[in-house]
Design a protein around this motif. Sequence first.
Motif, PDB file in Angstrom:
ATOM      1  N   HIS A 166     -24.891 -16.501   2.254  1.00  0.00           N
ATOM      2  CA  HIS A 166     -23.452 -16.786   0.788  1.00  0.00           C
ATOM      3  C   HIS A 166     -23.256 -18.345   0.839  1.00  0.00           C
ATOM      4  O   HIS A 166     -22.232 -18.462   1.995  1.00  0.00           O
TER       5      HIS A 166
ATOM      6  N   ARG B 215     -19.595 -19.573  -0.316  1.00  0.00           N
ATOM      7  CA  ARG B 215     -18.838 -19.667   0.452  1.00  0.00           C
ATOM      8  C   ARG B 215     -18.160 -20.686   1.933  1.00  0.00           C
ATOM      9  O   ARG B 215     -16.925 -21.421   1.416  1.00  0.00           O
ATOM     10  N   TRP B 216     -19.602 -20.807   1.978  1.00  0.00           N
ATOM     11  CA  TRP B 216     -19.166 -22.254   3.331  1.00  0.00           C
ATOM     12  C   TRP B 216     -19.332 -23.037   2.690  1.00  0.00           C
ATOM     13  O   TRP B 216     -18.075 -24.437   2.954  1.00  0.00           O
TER      14      TRP B 216
ATOM     15  N   GLY C 241     -17.085 -23.311  -0.200  1.00  0.00           N
ATOM     16  CA  GLY C 241     -15.069 -23.576  -0.580  1.00  0.00           C
ATOM     17  C   GLY C 241     -14.623 -23.572   0.700  1.00  0.00           C
ATOM     18  O   GLY C 241     -13.826 -24.093   0.606  1.00  0.00           O
ATOM     19  N   VAL C 242     -15.395 -22.854   1.645  1.00  0.00           N
ATOM     20  CA  VAL C 242     -14.776 -22.947   3.081  1.00  0.00           C
ATOM     21  C   VAL C 242     -14.108 -25.299   3.898  1.00  0.00           C
ATOM     22  O   VAL C 242     -13.188 -24.953   3.752  1.00  0.00           O
ATOM     23  N   ALA C 243     -15.384 -25.661   3.102  1.00  0.00           N
ATOM     24  CA  ALA C 243     -15.466 -26.906   3.619  1.00  0.00           C
ATOM     25  C   ALA C 243     -15.162 -27.541   2.523  1.00  0.00           C
ATOM     26  O   ALA C 243     -13.903 -28.423   3.637  1.00  0.00           O
TER      27      ALA C 243
ATOM     28  N   ILE D 187     -11.925 -26.568   0.919  1.00  0.00           N
ATOM     29  CA  ILE D 187      -9.958 -25.994   1.603  1.00  0.00           C
ATOM     30  C   ILE D 187     -10.047 -26.950   2.664  1.00  0.00           C
ATOM     31  O   ILE D 187      -8.591 -27.392   2.811  1.00  0.00           O
ATOM     32  N   ALA D 188     -10.825 -26.984   3.868  1.00  0.00           N
ATOM     33  CA  ALA D 188     -10.520 -27.555   4.709  1.00  0.00           C
ATOM     34  C   ALA D 188     -10.290 -29.148   4.884  1.00  0.00           C
ATOM     35  O   ALA D 188      -9.796 -29.551   5.428  1.00  0.00           O
TER      36      ALA D 188
END
Length: 324
Positions: A24, A27-28, A30-32, A34-35
């Motif tokens: 995925h 997803r990673w 998106g996480v990056a 957001i972080a």
Amino acid sequence: MNKTDQGSVTSGQHQAIKAVPVRHPGRWVGVAVIAVLAAMLLHALLTNEAIKWDIVRATLTDPTVVHGIWVTLELTVLSMLMGVVGGVLLAVMRLSSNPVLSGTAWVYIWIFRGTPVLVQLVFWNSIGALWPTLSIGIPFGPSFWSESSNTLIPVFTAALLGLGLNEAAYMAEIVRAGIQSVDEGQTEAAHALGMSKLATMRRIVLPQAMRVIIPPTGNETISMLKTTSLVQVIALVELFTAGHDIYARTFQTIPVLIAVSMYYLLMTSILTVIQYYIERHYARGANRTLPPTPIQRVQAMFAGKSAPKAVPADTEVPSGGSHA
């Protein structure tokens, strides 16, 4: 097939299957993103000198703000109590076969939903201009008792009437939707057993309708907590008005608003948790397994297990399985 072929087939059947997890990458990414945004926001909050965290801390403990919190909570609880009780009565009237009762409820909902709550607050606070005195007596005849409207309806009472009567109109539609979600066969069965209409509504219909009523009622309660800030227009000092008076005097608008927002976030978070447990309570009749509590979710996360999911009551349970 010879023994050699059979042996190769048997050994092939017992080989472990190499499972490749699904990737995925989105997803990673998106996480990056957001972080990075969260880090930028945190850095801006900590380094921006205009926020003045010392003033935020002083505002949090200001006696006027603390008193405003209690006024906000008192208004919220009493207004929602008035709204829920009035909403149930109006919903029952709307569903009545009597056209007078149904029409009266419809007119009430039409008026109070059709005019802004701000206008209603000002109206109740200015009721003395329309009726200087309120009295009790014989209709169109002499009165036995009378009192000044401004004395009977002070600022707090005007705020309570404006918020509570307006909320009753919205709660009426929520309760009506919940009652109509219950199958009519439940009512017919209760009447066949000799139960009265009032007993059927109280013991059969409303308990089942609560699963539909509770979620929007929780949203209305949280909304009411924030709507109480509108009473500033009639000079009632609640949480926001207390903050407004402070930054109007000190000109520290942003720090004071941040402190006030912290209290609003704290109170709405507590109401959200209470709403969750009430919804979980009324889900017992619909789910074989109750949804996990926040504590159970945290425990499952640290234990490396997934939290159990709620299973609808009408879902067939596989043989050999059990649900607590």
